[in-house]
Scaffold this motif. Sequence first.
Motif, PDB file in Angstrom:
ATOM      1  N   SER A  61       0.666  -1.252  -0.104  1.00  0.00           N
ATOM      2  CA  SER A  61      -0.209  -0.256   0.086  1.00  0.00           C
ATOM      3  C   SER A  61       1.276   1.040   0.171  1.00  0.00           C
ATOM      4  CB  SER A  61      -0.897  -0.267   1.340  1.00  0.00           C
ATOM      5  OG  SER A  61      -0.135  -0.024   2.493  1.00  0.00           O
ATOM      6  N   LYS A  62       0.445   2.305  -0.168  1.00  0.00           N
ATOM      7  CA  LYS A  62       1.307   3.690  -0.255  1.00  0.00           C
ATOM      8  C   LYS A  62       1.702   3.973   0.784  1.00  0.00           C
ATOM      9  CE  LYS A  62      -2.913   6.328  -0.631  1.00  0.00           C
ATOM     10  NZ  LYS A  62      -3.820   7.433  -1.731  1.00  0.00           N
ATOM     11  N   ARG A  63       0.717   3.541   1.895  1.00  0.00           N
ATOM     12  CA  ARG A  63       1.241   4.028   3.454  1.00  0.00           C
ATOM     13  C   ARG A  63       2.570   3.584   3.700  1.00  0.00           C
ATOM     14  NH1 ARG A  63       0.821   7.306   7.075  1.00  0.00           N
ATOM     15  NH2 ARG A  63       0.626   6.651   9.136  1.00  0.00           N
ATOM     16  N   ASP A  64       2.883   2.628   3.032  1.00  0.00           N
ATOM     17  CA  ASP A  64       3.859   1.654   3.326  1.00  0.00           C
ATOM     18  C   ASP A  64       5.133   2.316   3.532  1.00  0.00           C
ATOM     19  OD1 ASP A  64       3.658  -0.624   4.504  1.00  0.00           O
ATOM     20  OD2 ASP A  64       3.623  -2.434   1.952  1.00  0.00           O
ATOM     21  N   LEU A  65       5.218   3.511   2.648  1.00  0.00           N
ATOM     22  CA  LEU A  65       6.517   4.520   2.236  1.00  0.00           C
ATOM     23  C   LEU A  65       6.552   5.347   3.614  1.00  0.00           C
ATOM     24  CD1 LEU A  65       5.043   6.735  -1.232  1.00  0.00           C
ATOM     25  CD2 LEU A  65       6.875   4.650  -0.683  1.00  0.00           C
ATOM     26  N   VAL A  66       5.697   5.420   4.224  1.00  0.00           N
ATOM     27  CA  VAL A  66       5.845   5.810   6.089  1.00  0.00           C
ATOM     28  C   VAL A  66       6.350   4.822   6.494  1.00  0.00           C
ATOM     29  CG1 VAL A  66       4.463   7.345   8.108  1.00  0.00           C
ATOM     30  CG2 VAL A  66       3.920   7.703   5.558  1.00  0.00           C
ATOM     31  N   THR A  67       6.025   3.708   6.855  1.00  0.00           N
ATOM     32  CA  THR A  67       6.425   2.584   8.085  1.00  0.00           C
ATOM     33  C   THR A  67       7.665   2.401   7.384  1.00  0.00           C
ATOM     34  OG1 THR A  67       4.864   1.050   6.122  1.00  0.00           O
ATOM     35  CG2 THR A  67       3.820   1.872   8.402  1.00  0.00           C
ATOM     36  N   ARG A  68       8.297   2.355   5.778  1.00  0.00           N
ATOM     37  CA  ARG A  68       9.391   2.142   6.075  1.00  0.00           C
ATOM     38  C   ARG A  68      10.234   3.236   5.963  1.00  0.00           C
ATOM     39  NH1 ARG A  68       9.463  -1.895   0.239  1.00  0.00           N
ATOM     40  NH2 ARG A  68       8.286  -3.221   0.964  1.00  0.00           N
ATOM     41  N   GLN A  69       9.868   4.246   6.712  1.00  0.00           N
ATOM     42  CA  GLN A  69      10.099   5.679   6.670  1.00  0.00           C
ATOM     43  C   GLN A  69      11.400   6.613   5.467  1.00  0.00           C
ATOM     44  OE1 GLN A  69      13.048   4.558  10.270  1.00  0.00           O
ATOM     45  NE2 GLN A  69      11.484   5.026  11.629  1.00  0.00           N
ATOM     46  N   LEU A  70      10.261   6.155   4.556  1.00  0.00           N
ATOM     47  CA  LEU A  70      10.526   6.664   2.743  1.00  0.00           C
ATOM     48  C   LEU A  70      10.193   8.278   3.243  1.00  0.00           C
ATOM     49  CD1 LEU A  70      10.959   3.580   0.836  1.00  0.00           C
ATOM     50  CD2 LEU A  70      12.722   4.426   1.070  1.00  0.00           C
ATOM     51  N   LEU A  71       9.238   8.898   3.409  1.00  0.00           N
ATOM     52  CA  LEU A  71       9.074   9.560   3.921  1.00  0.00           C
ATOM     53  C   LEU A  71       7.938  10.179   4.984  1.00  0.00           C
ATOM     54  CD1 LEU A  71       6.311  10.133   0.810  1.00  0.00           C
ATOM     55  CD2 LEU A  71       8.231  11.086   0.581  1.00  0.00           C
ATOM     56  N   THR A  72       7.566  10.839   5.794  1.00  0.00           N
ATOM     57  CA  THR A  72       8.115  11.387   6.695  1.00  0.00           C
ATOM     58  C   THR A  72       5.958  11.602   6.561  1.00  0.00           C
ATOM     59  OG1 THR A  72       7.658  13.851   6.820  1.00  0.00           O
ATOM     60  CG2 THR A  72       9.610  13.344   7.332  1.00  0.00           C
ATOM     61  N   LYS A  73       5.202  11.560   7.774  1.00  0.00           N
ATOM     62  CA  LYS A  73       4.195  11.604   7.722  1.00  0.00           C
ATOM     63  C   LYS A  73       3.328  13.188   7.064  1.00  0.00           C
ATOM     64  CE  LYS A  73       2.671   9.042  11.991  1.00  0.00           C
ATOM     65  NZ  LYS A  73       2.980   9.005  12.891  1.00  0.00           N
ATOM     66  N   ASP A  74       4.486  14.025   7.745  1.00  0.00           N
ATOM     67  CA  ASP A  74       4.024  15.151   6.700  1.00  0.00           C
ATOM     68  C   ASP A  74       3.789  15.637   5.315  1.00  0.00           C
ATOM     69  OD1 ASP A  74       3.347  16.815   9.687  1.00  0.00           O
ATOM     70  OD2 ASP A  74       5.273  17.227   9.405  1.00  0.00           O
ATOM     71  N   GLN A  75       4.765  14.599   4.427  1.00  0.00           N
ATOM     72  CA  GLN A  75       5.626  14.316   3.173  1.00  0.00           C
ATOM     73  C   GLN A  75       4.300  13.821   2.661  1.00  0.00           C
ATOM     74  OE1 GLN A  75       8.956  12.914   3.717  1.00  0.00           O
ATOM     75  NE2 GLN A  75      10.246  14.604   2.676  1.00  0.00           N
ATOM     76  N   TYR A  76       3.879  12.345   3.530  1.00  0.00           N
ATOM     77  CA  TYR A  76       2.729  11.804   2.740  1.00  0.00           C
ATOM     78  C   TYR A  76       1.813  11.983   2.838  1.00  0.00           C
ATOM     79  CZ  TYR A  76      -0.413   7.202   2.840  1.00  0.00           C
ATOM     80  OH  TYR A  76      -1.390   7.162   2.449  1.00  0.00           O
ATOM     81  N   GLU A  77       1.037  13.248   4.063  1.00  0.00           N
ATOM     82  CA  GLU A  77      -0.026  13.830   3.315  1.00  0.00           C
ATOM     83  C   GLU A  77       0.247  14.575   2.643  1.00  0.00           C
ATOM     84  OE1 GLU A  77      -3.151  13.829   5.216  1.00  0.00           O
ATOM     85  OE2 GLU A  77      -1.482  11.701   6.319  1.00  0.00           O
ATOM     86  N   LYS A  78       0.716  14.921   2.678  1.00  0.00           N
ATOM     87  CA  LYS A  78       0.826  15.896   0.910  1.00  0.00           C
ATOM     88  C   LYS A  78       1.286  15.209  -0.164  1.00  0.00           C
ATOM     89  CE  LYS A  78       4.165  19.246  -1.210  1.00  0.00           C
ATOM     90  NZ  LYS A  78       5.944  20.003  -0.611  1.00  0.00           N
ATOM     91  N   PHE A  79       1.667  14.416  -0.612  1.00  0.00           N
ATOM     92  CA  PHE A  79       1.437  13.043  -1.620  1.00  0.00           C
ATOM     93  C   PHE A  79      -0.124  12.568  -1.597  1.00  0.00           C
ATOM     94  CE2 PHE A  79       6.283  15.115  -1.314  1.00  0.00           C
ATOM     95  CZ  PHE A  79       5.599  16.096  -2.402  1.00  0.00           C
ATOM     96  N   LYS A  80       0.037  11.817  -0.424  1.00  0.00           N
ATOM     97  CA  LYS A  80      -1.277  10.366  -1.069  1.00  0.00           C
ATOM     98  C   LYS A  80      -1.914  11.066  -2.006  1.00  0.00           C
ATOM     99  CE  LYS A  80      -4.800  12.196   3.306  1.00  0.00           C
ATOM    100  NZ  LYS A  80      -5.424  11.997   3.994  1.00  0.00           N
ATOM    101  N   ASP A  81      -2.814  11.787  -2.506  1.00  0.00           N
ATOM    102  CA  ASP A  81      -3.921  12.347  -3.298  1.00  0.00           C
ATOM    103  C   ASP A  81      -2.716  11.329  -4.540  1.00  0.00           C
ATOM    104  OD1 ASP A  81      -5.264  12.884  -1.137  1.00  0.00           O
ATOM    105  OD2 ASP A  81      -5.603  14.113  -1.702  1.00  0.00           O
TER     106      ASP A  81
END
Length: 101
Positions: free
Chosen positions: A72-92
């Motif tokens: 899932s795209k949430r794996d980018l945060v769990t694998r620490q490739l993106l921060t939560k703020d970055q994820y919120e910006k790019f998740k759409d």
Amino acid sequence: MLRRNIVGIVVLALVWTVALGAQVKDMPRTPIKSINEPRIVDINSAPESEIVAIGITGTIAKKIIDGRPYRSKRDLVTRQLLTKDQYEKFKDSLVAKRPKK
């Protein structure tokens, strides 16, 4: 005689306009795309250039590509490739389609 010539010219003009009108075709309408339309990028198959095009830096995009596949795209945060703020910006703009077996 003059009347016959005028009637002939009028009939000829009518036939000519009908014939030209039949030859004119409407151009096919292409759908209008919004300039600000969000791009959807598959993190499991997109090249680095497409990932960078949505605003993710080149080094992070390279790490995303090296860490494939993602469930899932949430794996980018769990694998620490993106921060939560970055994820919120790019998740759409991100999607993680699972590879076909």
